[in-house]
Design an enzyme around this catalytic site. Structure first.
Site, PDB file in Angstrom:
ATOM      1  N   GLY A   9       6.207   8.230   0.850  1.00  0.00           N
ATOM      2  CA  GLY A   9       7.327   7.693   0.088  1.00  0.00           C
ATOM      3  C   GLY A   9       6.830   6.761  -0.997  1.00  0.00           C
ATOM      4  CB  VAL A  11       5.722   1.675   0.499  1.00  0.00           C
ATOM      5  CG1 VAL A  11       4.583   0.754   0.969  1.00  0.00           C
ATOM      6  CG2 VAL A  11       6.948   0.845   0.165  1.00  0.00           C
ATOM      7  N   GLY A  12       3.999   4.278   0.340  1.00  0.00           N
ATOM      8  CA  GLY A  12       2.775   4.987   0.702  1.00  0.00           C
ATOM      9  C   GLY A  12       2.064   5.575  -0.502  1.00  0.00           C
ATOM     10  NE  ARG A  82      15.340  -4.851   4.070  1.00  0.00           N
ATOM     11  CZ  ARG A  82      15.523  -6.061   3.526  1.00  0.00           C
ATOM     12  NH1 ARG A  82      16.555  -6.792   3.866  1.00  0.00           N
ATOM     13  NH2 ARG A  82      14.675  -6.527   2.648  1.00  0.00           N
ATOM     14  CB  VAL A 118       3.480  -1.094   5.305  1.00  0.00           C
ATOM     15  CG1 VAL A 118       4.291  -1.621   4.134  1.00  0.00           C
ATOM     16  CG2 VAL A 118       1.990  -1.299   5.021  1.00  0.00           C
ATOM     17  CG  HIS A 175       8.131  -9.278   6.041  1.00  0.00           C
ATOM     18  ND1 HIS A 175       7.774  -9.849   4.849  1.00  0.00           N
ATOM     19  CD2 HIS A 175       8.636  -8.058   5.741  1.00  0.00           C
ATOM     20  CE1 HIS A 175       8.037  -8.995   3.859  1.00  0.00           C
ATOM     21  NE2 HIS A 175       8.573  -7.911   4.384  1.00  0.00           N
TER      22      HIS A 175
END
Length: 314
Positions: A9, A11-12, A82, A118, A175
């Site tokens: 996705g 981020v990856g 999210r 992550v 976090h």
């Protein structure tokens, strides 16, 4: 040397791209469950190599964990992103199942890999990966503090109109909105930030940093990816180059800071073996109170996972 990123996705793919451009490993493997996504993004990244002048080979595969064999580091970004109005806690049931499955396959093919988590909710997903991996906790840790401090430092740079390269910051805790920024340990080219910013302005920056993820979700309709991907890549670099860099990471505490059996953000020394050392800072009473509150919130989410796992076993 091989590094694997699970989840192609936003981020990856960003993480894989940044690692490739650092030119620090021979191969980056990008893996995803959706047919063709990892292959397509990996090919697109690889085609930037002649332009951006690096040699790291980037390859993608659909759900074929055999291709990740003998990875030095594995970054887990898999999971449901999210959405606006969704808390990190809402993600726990779905993402825990994904992280367990991914971790089992990682350990099967790369039993000595260092695992960087992550996926959200970050602290409890790191705990989930640790429970599943059944390895030394120093090899399983989460990316949160680097991202959170990056936001904190970027906002300070804006406020002072200076380069973010000159700003060093540290924070502790979970976090998200329970993080504990430490102004006493924040400097601008060695100058305490408290000498350069009024308390009310610094407090406003701290609040913005705490809600940095939510701010981007509200703007984009989904989670951030450039900064999280780059932050995870920086951790990979510290490990594969054995840099022994001091970063705030989500780590298992076994007595440090007065906590035991909890994953929480703390400063660590990151090197070839993963977490080489957990660094304990001297906290004042107010900082300890904030850290205790953050740990209580994280422990609550960890308890939810423990109950889910216990129910699943029954």
């Amino acid at each position: 040397m091989k590094v694997t990123v699970i989840g192609a996705g936003n981020v990856g793919a960003t993480c894989a791209n940044v690692i490739a451009q650092k030119n620090i490993v021979n191969k980056v493997v990008l893996l995803d469950i959706k047919e063709g996504v990892a292959e397509g993004k990996a090919l697109d990244i690889w085609e930037t190599a002649p332009v951006n002048d690096y040699s790291t080979r980037v390859v993608g595969y659909t759900n074929d964990y055999s291709q990740t064999k003998d990875s030095e580091v594995v970054v887990i970004t898999s999971g449901l992103p999210r959405k606006p109005g969704m808390s990190r806690d809402d993600l726990i049931a779905t993402n825990a199942g994904i992280v367990r499955m991914v971790t089992e396959n990682i350990i099967k093919h790369s039993p000595n890999a260092k695992i960087i988590v992550v996926s959200n909710p970050l602290d409890v997903m790191t705990y989930c990966a640790f429970l599943t991996a059944k390895v030394d906790s120093r090899k399983v840790f989460g990316m949160a503090g680097i991202l959170d401090t990056a936001r904190y430092r970027a906002f300070i740079a804006d406020a002072l109109n200076v380069s973010p390269k000159d700003i060093q910051g540290m924070l502790l805790g979970g976090h998200g909105d329970t993080m504990v920024p430490l102004p006493r340990y924040t400097t601008v080219s060695g100058i305490p930030v408290t000498e350069l910013l009024a308390k009310d302005k610094l407090d406003a920056i701290i609040e913005r940093a705490k809600n940095g993820g939510g701010e981007i979700v509200n703007l984009l309709g989904t989670s951030a990816w450039y900064a999280p991907g780059a932050a995870a890549a920086q951790m990979v670099e510290a490990i594969v180059k054995n840099e022994n860099r001091i970063f705030p990471c989500c780590a298992m505490l076994n007595g440090e800071y007065g906590f035991k059996d909890i994953y929480l953000g703390v400063p660590v020394k990151l090197g070839k073996n993963g977490i080489e050392q957990i660094i304990e800072l001297k906290l004042d009473a107010a900082e300890k109170e904030l850290l205790n509150a953050s740990a209580k919130a994280v422990r609550g989410v960890m308890d939810v996972l423990d109950k889910q796992l216990a129910t699943a076993v029954k």
